[in-house]
Design an enzyme around this catalytic site. Structure first.
Site, PDB file in Angstrom:
ATOM      1  CB  CYS A  78      -1.006  -0.065   1.150  1.00 21.99           C
ATOM      2  SG  CYS A  78      -2.422   1.004   0.829  1.00 21.99           S
ATOM      3  CG  HIS A 121      -3.120  -3.094   3.972  1.00 18.22           C
ATOM      4  ND1 HIS A 121      -2.110  -2.432   4.639  1.00 18.22           N
ATOM      5  CD2 HIS A 121      -3.860  -2.138   3.368  1.00 18.22           C
ATOM      6  CE1 HIS A 121      -2.236  -1.134   4.448  1.00 18.22           C
ATOM      7  NE2 HIS A 121      -3.295  -0.928   3.679  1.00 18.22           N
ATOM      8  CD  GLU A 158      -0.339  -5.245   6.169  1.00 18.15           C
ATOM      9  OE1 GLU A 158      -0.347  -5.747   5.026  1.00 18.15           O
ATOM     10  OE2 GLU A 158      -0.601  -4.034   6.372  1.00 18.15           O
TER      11      GLU A 158
HETATM   12  N1  GLN Z   1      -3.362   6.397   0.721  1.00 14.45           N
HETATM   13  C1  GLN Z   1      -2.160   6.131   1.454  1.00 14.45           C
HETATM   14  C2  GLN Z   1      -0.962   6.767   0.768  1.00 14.45           C
HETATM   15  O1  GLN Z   1      -0.934   6.997  -0.406  1.00 14.45           O
HETATM   16  C3  GLN Z   1      -1.924   4.651   1.586  1.00 14.45           C
HETATM   17  C4  GLN Z   1      -2.931   4.010   2.504  1.00 14.45           C
HETATM   18  C5  GLN Z   1      -2.485   2.752   3.125  1.00 14.45           C
HETATM   19  O2  GLN Z   1      -1.286   2.446   3.216  1.00 14.45           O
HETATM   20  N2  GLN Z   1      -3.445   1.983   3.594  1.00 14.45           N
HETATM   21  O3  GLN Z   1      -0.017   7.036   1.403  1.00 14.45           O
END
Ligand code: GLN
Length: 198
Positions: free
Chosen positions: A79, A174, A176
């Site tokens: 992410c 994610h 995890e």
């Molecule tokens: N939207 C966040 C970003 O771009 C990422 C969100 C997340 O890691 N769940 O930093």
């Protein structure tokens, strides 16, 4: 026992650590460049990529991490961590001047899958896994390959959500946040850090 680092500046650190311990790894929380020395792979967790990059800058981690990534060291960004690995970053159809490690030939579209409160679970097919995986998406980026070197390991209707470019792995979801450790295992096995189970 393989030693795997988890960048521990901000974001979902504890969940990655639990999965890695379950897989039989020794886990090192990484905050400073010298802590990078004795690990065989690194996870960049989710969180807020703008905060993470400024903390990485403050702790002088950007240069060492960039050098390791260019040198073939296995790094898995989940992410916000995937945004940090991407060479190009876009926020909903406009460019943002956000720094990153600029390692993977990927354009990350930040917050593509919804803003603050918007999260969802989608069952995805992953190349290398024989059964489906529950992907948890939280303000997730879309990850667009910029070169033929980038393999798409999973995609949803809107586009790719798990990519690999040699030593670099990027997921917009994610892995995890479910008790399922198969994607961490796949990453570690494909770099010879864990031995294959079959
Ligand atoms: N939207 C966040 C970003 O771009 C990422 C969100 C997340 O890691 N769940 O930093």
């Amino acid at each position: 026992m393989p030693s795997v680092g988890v960048l521990a500046l901000q974001g979902g650190v504890a969940e990655h650590i639990s999965i890695l311990i379950e897989l039989g790894c020794e886990v090192k929380e990484i905050r400073t460049p010298d802590e990078l020395e004795s690990i065989s792979a690194l996870i960049l967790p989710g969180g807020e990529s703008t905060t993470l990059i400024s903390l990485m800058n403050r702790w002088e981690l950007i240069g060492p991490l960039r050098a390791m990534g260019e040198d073939g060291f296995p790094i898995f960004g989940t992410c916000a961590g995937a945004v940090l690995l991407s060479k190009e970053i876009e926020e909903k159809e406009h460019e943002v001047s956000q720094n990153s490690l600029r390692l993977a030939d990927v354009r990350a579209v930040r917050n593509y899958f919804g803003r603050q409160t918007s999260s969802f679970v989608e069952t995805i097919n992953v190349v290398g896994l024989s059964e489906l995986f529950e992907g948890v998406f939280i303000r997730a980026p879309l990850l667009l390959p910029l070169s033929d070197e980038v393999e798409v390991l999973s995609q949803v209707q809107d586009g790719p959500v798990l990519l690999r470019q040699r030593n670099l792995w990027l997921s917009s979801f994610h892995p995890e946040l479910t008790p399922d450790s198969r994607i961490h295992r796949l990453f570690l096995e494909s770099h010879g850090i864990l031995k294959g189970s079959g």
